[in-house]
Design a protein around this motif. Structure first.
Motif, PDB file in Angstrom:
ATOM      1  N   ARG A   1     -91.174   7.152   4.443  1.00 16.93           N
ATOM      2  CA  ARG A   1     -92.426   7.660   3.906  1.00 16.93           C
ATOM      3  C   ARG A   1     -93.358   6.531   3.483  1.00 16.93           C
ATOM      4  O   ARG A   1     -94.518   6.771   3.192  1.00 16.93           O
ATOM      5  N   CYS A   2     -92.828   5.310   3.420  1.00 21.04           N
ATOM      6  CA  CYS A   2     -93.625   4.219   2.836  1.00 21.04           C
ATOM      7  C   CYS A   2     -94.297   3.297   3.847  1.00 21.04           C
ATOM      8  O   CYS A   2     -95.432   2.899   3.640  1.00 21.04           O
TER       9      CYS A   2
ATOM     10  N   LEU B   1     -82.013  -4.036  -2.096  1.00 19.97           N
ATOM     11  CA  LEU B   1     -82.251  -2.781  -1.379  1.00 19.97           C
ATOM     12  C   LEU B   1     -81.632  -2.827   0.018  1.00 19.97           C
ATOM     13  O   LEU B   1     -81.169  -1.820   0.540  1.00 19.97           O
TER      14      LEU B   1
ATOM     15  N   GLN C   1     -98.918  -1.945   2.441  1.00 20.33           N
ATOM     16  CA  GLN C   1     -99.516  -0.791   1.766  1.00 20.33           C
ATOM     17  C   GLN C   1    -100.548  -0.119   2.667  1.00 20.33           C
ATOM     18  O   GLN C   1    -100.658   1.109   2.710  1.00 20.33           O
TER      19      GLN C   1
ATOM     20  N   SER D   1     -92.952   1.822  -7.179  1.00 24.28           N
ATOM     21  CA  SER D   1     -91.969   2.599  -6.415  1.00 24.28           C
ATOM     22  C   SER D   1     -91.983   2.088  -4.984  1.00 24.28           C
ATOM     23  O   SER D   1     -92.168   2.843  -4.052  1.00 24.28           O
ATOM     24  N   GLY D   2     -91.854   0.786  -4.849  1.00 21.83           N
ATOM     25  CA  GLY D   2     -91.891   0.197  -3.515  1.00 21.83           C
ATOM     26  C   GLY D   2     -93.099  -0.694  -3.316  1.00 21.83           C
ATOM     27  O   GLY D   2     -93.351  -1.189  -2.217  1.00 21.83           O
TER      28      GLY D   2
ATOM     29  N   PHE E   1     -95.860   8.323  -4.786  1.00 22.20           N
ATOM     30  CA  PHE E   1     -97.116   8.771  -4.161  1.00 22.20           C
ATOM     31  C   PHE E   1     -97.917   9.737  -5.027  1.00 22.20           C
ATOM     32  O   PHE E   1     -98.662  10.570  -4.507  1.00 22.20           O
TER      33      PHE E   1
ATOM     34  N   ASP F   1     -86.224  -7.174  -2.126  1.00 20.28           N
ATOM     35  CA  ASP F   1     -85.612  -6.711  -0.872  1.00 20.28           C
ATOM     36  C   ASP F   1     -84.091  -6.822  -0.829  1.00 20.28           C
ATOM     37  O   ASP F   1     -83.413  -5.937  -0.322  1.00 20.28           O
TER      38      ASP F   1
ATOM     39  N   HIS G   1     -86.463  -8.074   6.008  1.00 18.24           N
ATOM     40  CA  HIS G   1     -86.981  -8.798   4.836  1.00 18.24           C
ATOM     41  C   HIS G   1     -88.218  -9.612   5.221  1.00 18.24           C
ATOM     42  O   HIS G   1     -89.269  -9.506   4.601  1.00 18.24           O
TER      43      HIS G   1
ATOM     44  N   TYR H   1     -81.036   3.547  -7.654  1.00 18.89           N
ATOM     45  CA  TYR H   1     -81.943   4.690  -7.815  1.00 18.89           C
ATOM     46  C   TYR H   1     -81.305   5.647  -8.817  1.00 18.89           C
ATOM     47  O   TYR H   1     -80.137   5.462  -9.209  1.00 18.89           O
TER      48      TYR H   1
ATOM     49  N   MET I   1     -89.037   9.956  -0.238  1.00 20.18           N
ATOM     50  CA  MET I   1     -87.682  10.084   0.322  1.00 20.18           C
ATOM     51  C   MET I   1     -86.652  10.306  -0.770  1.00 20.18           C
ATOM     52  O   MET I   1     -85.649  10.969  -0.548  1.00 20.18           O
ATOM     53  N   GLU I   2     -86.885   9.765  -1.939  1.00 18.18           N
ATOM     54  CA  GLU I   2     -86.017  10.107  -3.071  1.00 18.18           C
ATOM     55  C   GLU I   2     -86.668  11.263  -3.805  1.00 18.18           C
ATOM     56  O   GLU I   2     -87.803  11.144  -4.272  1.00 18.18           O
ATOM     57  N   THR I   3     -85.947  12.354  -3.926  1.00 20.94           N
ATOM     58  CA  THR I   3     -86.486  13.504  -4.656  1.00 20.94           C
ATOM     59  C   THR I   3     -86.538  13.171  -6.143  1.00 20.94           C
ATOM     60  O   THR I   3     -86.072  12.124  -6.576  1.00 20.94           O
TER      61      THR I   3
ATOM     62  N   LEU J   1     -89.542  -2.884   4.591  1.00 25.47           N
ATOM     63  CA  LEU J   1     -89.123  -1.897   3.593  1.00 25.47           C
ATOM     64  C   LEU J   1     -90.056  -1.979   2.397  1.00 25.47           C
ATOM     65  O   LEU J   1     -90.569  -3.043   2.079  1.00 25.47           O
ATOM     66  N   GLN J   2     -90.284  -0.845   1.790  1.00 30.16           N
ATOM     67  CA  GLN J   2     -91.069  -0.820   0.550  1.00 30.16           C
ATOM     68  C   GLN J   2     -90.183  -0.288  -0.574  1.00 30.16           C
ATOM     69  O   GLN J   2     -89.563  -1.053  -1.296  1.00 30.16           O
ATOM     70  N   CYS J   3     -90.056   1.046  -0.685  1.00 33.21           N
ATOM     71  CA  CYS J   3     -89.184   1.546  -1.752  1.00 33.21           C
ATOM     72  C   CYS J   3     -87.728   1.307  -1.415  1.00 33.21           C
ATOM     73  O   CYS J   3     -86.879   1.298  -2.302  1.00 33.21           O
ATOM     74  N   GLY J   4     -87.415   1.161  -0.151  1.00 37.68           N
ATOM     75  CA  GLY J   4     -86.056   0.830   0.235  1.00 37.68           C
ATOM     76  C   GLY J   4     -85.081   1.993   0.281  1.00 37.68           C
ATOM     77  O   GLY J   4     -83.902   1.801   0.570  1.00 37.68           O
ATOM     78  N   PHE J   5     -85.561   3.192   0.005  1.00 42.14           N
ATOM     79  CA  PHE J   5     -84.632   4.323  -0.053  1.00 42.14           C
ATOM     80  C   PHE J   5     -84.111   4.677   1.336  1.00 42.14           C
ATOM     81  O   PHE J   5     -82.951   5.027   1.510  1.00 42.14           O
TER      82      PHE J   5
ATOM     83  N   ILE K   1     -87.185   3.262  -7.684  1.00 44.04           N
ATOM     84  CA  ILE K   1     -87.769   4.573  -7.353  1.00 44.04           C
ATOM     85  C   ILE K   1     -87.974   4.645  -5.843  1.00 44.04           C
ATOM     86  O   ILE K   1     -88.614   3.777  -5.258  1.00 44.04           O
ATOM     87  N   GLY K   2     -87.460   5.709  -5.241  1.00 45.75           N
ATOM     88  CA  GLY K   2     -87.560   5.857  -3.791  1.00 45.75           C
ATOM     89  C   GLY K   2     -88.818   6.570  -3.355  1.00 45.75           C
ATOM     90  O   GLY K   2     -88.790   7.574  -2.667  1.00 45.75           O
ATOM     91  N   GLY K   3     -89.959   6.011  -3.763  1.00 45.69           N
ATOM     92  CA  GLY K   3     -91.247   6.598  -3.378  1.00 45.69           C
ATOM     93  C   GLY K   3     -91.726   7.581  -4.434  1.00 45.69           C
ATOM     94  O   GLY K   3     -90.927   8.258  -5.092  1.00 45.69           O
TER      95      GLY K   3
END
Ligand code: FES
Ligand code: FES
Lengths: 168, 782
Positions: free
Chosen positions: A142-143, B19, B674, B497-498, B249, B16, A99, B26, B195-197, A104-108, B245-247
């Motif tokens: 990925r983030c 998550l 970012q 989405s993040g 882009f 945060d 934190h 999600y 990462m999230e489809t 973390l960004q999207c947190g997935f 949303i898990g990403g």
């Protein structure tokens, strides 16, 4: 191709110290059982083929891919998911560091990373940056570009060491 | 902390906690009782006629509700016609599912609906589709060759777009120039791989005649308009709700076909229907990006000054147009000259449709631009035997040149390319590196350092779209509401989405209004709640979204202070301010508390309106829309240091340094995150990722084992230094960022590898910079 009706088997799962009785087809993935039958959606599925690490849980204390594990194999095993880290309302040292360091960004990917790296830190209490990167390399994010996650793990290791010293 | 200084603070993210403890929500975490599951049957052929579809065995399986094909879907939906009135661009039309022909591997041909996902997948395997295979056009060259198989009858030669431009007679200058330098750049096909489809849940309410559609969308409102139109519904009959949303882009902007099908099926079946894409579907059939080949020709003076430049660009767009096919390439061509003073420029851009997954924008759709421009600079330096820094300097825009109108008409205003480069050379220890490099070369160790200057466009205001003849708007909308208790709610049309919007926008509203950030809650992603805005894309979040929320918050503050003045029996609010939710009054250059709070003002505004000053309506809220300038530009300079093992071709990135000026930084911690993410995506794409198709259009990269994404081991330590010169043309002062990192990383790492390989006289002009490719260049030379 013929699709057979699969026999459904009753199993008893222990997740985060609580037992769940579920009846599942032998082919049903542990990740699906945790998410759908136990309602523990903190374990995420990113690839379903063992590469991304998002679905990592602990099985008898060791990190494992729940997307590569069949639930029927888990009779008698003790499973720990991300819901365990946070049940008390407090963040763990690792979660707190993620934190603060913006790890973390999207947190997935985050639950899988917390599960993987906490188990690793428990065995490697004095990590190097290189060691952290190596240990983290089974989890795709990925983030973030990883830098802040690596920093957070190092910070968490330092705080855990302080806590151990203070405890002595 | 005074509430006047909340913007710019590294506040920790409020999103945060949920998550981190597994309480994020999600799409697939949402339980919908009784929902049916969908599985798509997809084409194994790159190009084939659909002769027949037999679902009789599939519907026999217990739990299967039905199997649906393009024929049924065509009754329930309208086709997508992508036909903006742009010269050189042909219209392309597609139906929800193909009716007679499939155009790529993974093209959905039928849809199975069943009680659960396992059953739907079982049944999908039993759907028999009889195909008549057709010859495929699986590359740009194959698609535009004489006699190539046609994807669409009305797109002759598969050439969907051809646009040319020239200003300052570049061809004449090139024809007569003494020195002409040519360079080539081939960017490979990559994909977003969030990462999230993708996935969606559609719930048709037969009583209300209304659809609730949940999915991860970067742009919920435009998506709603499109979905309503294609289902032949009113916008008032469709509600979009975005969970976490898990990403995204760029992959989650347009309405794609699976989503339309799921929505249509829910209405047809009057049941909730859900779909979750698996990873293979995401890699094969979601959206791809960036397959572009560029060639430049530059006429130069002996000291490296560029007298004229031309670009020719060939784009392999894939089979379907969910975006105007010229759009991404056009931005590359428009901004190519970036931070350089180039008075003669022309381009020729061709876009072909091929039997591959369709393309769309991906974080920095114009990513190749910086690599092409900076690679051209490097080619000039090599040819003239000059230091690449010297070539940059003689062409670089200086403060006195600004604002600078590029030949294409794009105006770069508040940019600082020379400052960024100077600072970078110092921080990346450029001179020390050259020494180290020379010493290492002596002992057979090959290091390289690559530079890349970036000019990153963002905001894309309505005037940009108008000028580019693309339909739609570039505005953003937001509202800020103080509730009767003094609680603050705010909303904006973007969806993150993040991105950390819940935190950053709370900072913006807090400062604009004069309250603490903790008291502000941001609501996004629900079209019944949020105002109609254009969504997250093109790095416009902070500039467009932040600006509009600032304007709305300031409007609410003005009204609050007007009310406060009357509560205090003052004639004007001139000597009042709001700080941390309390009204202060200036007396003899000192601010002192008046005892009036935002809560007491809100009470009057809502519950005691007879006390309001005359002419003020009850309530305390403001709704604003803001249309940013056509474009704002931020800029950066990147330095990437690599080690190349010339025996194996392996590239190790040792460090990456960036000096960036993205204007006013709203939250430095989030901005840096970012920037890191963008750099990592650029490096990963340049070094590892590649969607591989064979000649017949077979996609060989359907899993993360084949499509490799960089891990923590491949991504180097990154250092980002921000030089924030506020934008003078936006209320919030930011200029946009988060895509430039991708652009700069690609250019810098490629230039670095070429620097390392310089002793061998070879130049990498294709990506990815894989060991195989680099070894192929080095064979016989090491
Ligand atoms: S979901 Fe299990 S490793 Fe990716
Ligand atoms: S934070 Fe989005 S994938 Fe890691």
């Amino acid at each position: 191709m013929i699709v057979e009706a699969y026999e459904r088997l009753p199993i008893a799962l222990t997740v985060n110290g609580r037992s769940y009785d579920v009846t599942v087809e032998p082919r049903r993935l542990l990740s699906d059982v945790l998410r759908e039958d136990c309602g523990l959606t903190g374990t995420h599925v990113g690839c379903e083929h063992g590469v991304c690490g998002a679905c990592t849980v602990l099985i008898d204390g060791r990190p494992a891919r729940s997307c590569l594990t069949y639930a029927v194999q888990m009779q008698g095993a003790s499973i720990t998911t991300i819901e365990h880290h946070g049940a008390s309302g407090e963040l763990s040292a690792l979660q707190q560091a993620l934190h603060e360091r913006h790890g973390l960004q999207c947190g997935f990917c985050t639950p899988g990373i917390v599960m993987t790296m906490q188990a690793w830190l428990d065995e490697n209490p004095e990590p190097t940056e290189e060691g952290v990167r190596e240990a983290l390399s089974g989890n795709i994010c990925r983030c973030t570009g990883y830098q802040n996650i690596v920093d957070a793990v190092l910070v968490a290791a330092g705080r855990q060491a302080d806590m151990r010293k203070a405890g002595k | 902390m005074s509430s006047a200084e909340i913007i710019g603070k590294p506040l920790l993210r409020r999103e945060d906690r949920r998550l981190l403890v597994g309480q994020g929500r999600y799409l697939d975490d949402l339980a919908v009782p009784g929902a049916l599951h969908v599985c798509f049957v997809r084409s194994p052929y790159a190009h084939a006629r659909i002769v027949s579809i037999d679902a009789s065995a599939a519907v026999e399986i217990e739990g299967v509700v039905g199997v649906f094909t393009g024929v049924e879907l065509a009754e329930w939906t309208t086709p997508l016609r992508m036909a903006p009135a742009i010269e050189g661009l042909l219209p392309v039309e597609s139906t929800a599912l193909p009716l007679d022909k499939v155009l790529f591997i993974g093209d959905p041909v039928a849809c199975v609906v069943a009680r659960d996902r396992y059953i739907a997948e079982d049944a999908a395997a039993l759907v028999e589709v009889d195909y008549e295979a057709l010859e495929a056009a699986a590359s740009f060259d194959a698609a535009v060759a004489d006699g190539a198989p046609l994807l669409y009858d009305d797109v002759p030669g598969n050439l969907v777009s051809h646009q040319a431009f020239s200003s300052g007679a570049p061809e004449n200058i090139l024809d007569t120039a003494e020195i002409v330098v040519e360079a080539a750049f081939h960017q490979h096909r990559v994909t977003h791989a969030p990462m999230e489809t993708r996935g969606c849940i559609a719930e048709w309410d037969e009583g209300q005649q209304r659809l609730t559609f949940r999915l991860g969308s970067q742009a919920p409102h435009p998506l709603r308009s499109q979905l309503a139109r294609r289902l032949m519904l009113e916008e008032s009959q469709v509600r979009i709700i975005c969970p976490d949303i898990g990403g995204a882009f760029g992959q989650k902007i347009a309405l794609l076909r699976e989503e339309l099908v799921v929505a249509a099926l829910s209405r047809h079946l009057r049941r909730p229907v859900r779909w979750l894409e698996d990873r293979m579907e995401n890699l094969l059939a979601a959206v791809h990006a960036r397959q572009e080949s560029c060639r430049t020709r530059a006429a130069v003076s002996p000291d490296g000054r560029i007298l004229a430049l031309t670009l020719s660009m060939d784009v392999d767009f894939g089979a379907y147009c969910f975006y105007p096919a010229n759009y991404m390439a056009r931005v590359v061509a428009m901004i190519l000259t970036g931070p350089y003073r180039i008075s003669s420029y022309g381009y020729d851009v061709k876009v072909a449709l091929t039997n591959k997954c369709g393309s769309g924008p991906m974080r920095a759709p114009m990513a190749i631009a910086s690599w092409v421009m900076e690679g051209t600079i490097e080619a000039i330096a090599r040819r003239l035997g000059l230091d690449p820094v010297a070539v940059r300097r003689v062409n670089l825009l200086r403060d006195a040149d600004l604002p600078y109108a590029m030949q294409t008409g794009e105006v770069a205003g508040d940019i600082t390319p020379a400052q960024c480069l100077d600072r970078l050379l110092a921080d990346a220890e450029y001179d020390a590196f050259r020494k180290r490099q020379a010493e290492d070369r002596e002992r057979g160790v090959y290091r390289g350092l690559g530079l890349c200057s970036v000019v990153e466009p963002s905001t894309y205001g309505s005037a940009f779209y108008k000028a580019a003849a693309i339909p739609g708007s570039g505005h953003e909308a937001g509202w800020v509401k103080v509730e009767p208790s003094g609680a603050v709610n705010a909303s904006v049309g973007l969806m993150g989405s993040g991105h950390g919007y819940e935190t950053v926008f709370a900072q913006v509203v807090a400062e604009g209004l004069g309250v603490d950030a903790e008291t502000v809650r941001i609501h996004m992603g629900d079209t019944d709640v949020a105002p109609y805005g254009m969504g997250t894309r093109g790095a416009r979040g902070a500039t467009a979204g932040g600006s509009v929320l600032l304007l709305a918050a300031q409007a609410v503050r003005r009204k609050a202070l007007t009310i406060a003045a009357s509560m205090l029996n003052l004639n004007t609010a001139d000597e009042l301010q709001l700080q941390a939710g309390r009204v202060q009054r200036r007396l003899a250059d000192q601010w002192s508390d008046t005892g009036v709070t935002l809560a007491s003002i809100a009470h009057v505004a809502y519950l005691d309106p007879l006390r309001l000053p005359e002419g003020l309506e009850p309530g305390l809220e403001a709704h604003r829309a803001y249309d940013p300038p056509p474009m704002t530009y931020s800029n950066a300079a990147h330095a990437c240091e690599v080690l190349v093992d010339v025996r194996t071709g392996k590239v190790t990135v040792e460090r990456h340094t960036v000096v960036e000026d993205c204007g006013r930084v709203l939250n430095p911690m989030i901005v840096e995150g970012q920037q890191h993410g963008a750099i990592a995506m650029g490096l990963s794409g340049a070094l590892l990722e590649e969607v591989v198709y064979d000649e017949d259009g077979q996609n060989l990269t359907g899993s993360f084992a084949d499509y490799s994404i960089a891990t923590a081991v491949e991504i180097p330590p990154m250092r980002v230094i921000n030089l924030g010169k506020p934008s003078s043309s936006t209320p919030i002062g930011s200029k946009g960022m988060s895509e430039g990192g991708v652009m700069g990383a690609i250019g810098a790492v490629t230039n670095a590898v070429n620097d390392a390989l310089a002793p061998f006289g070879v130049v990498a002009e294709r990506l990815p910079l894989s060991p195989q490719y680099l070894r192929s260049l080095l064979r016989g030379k090491t």
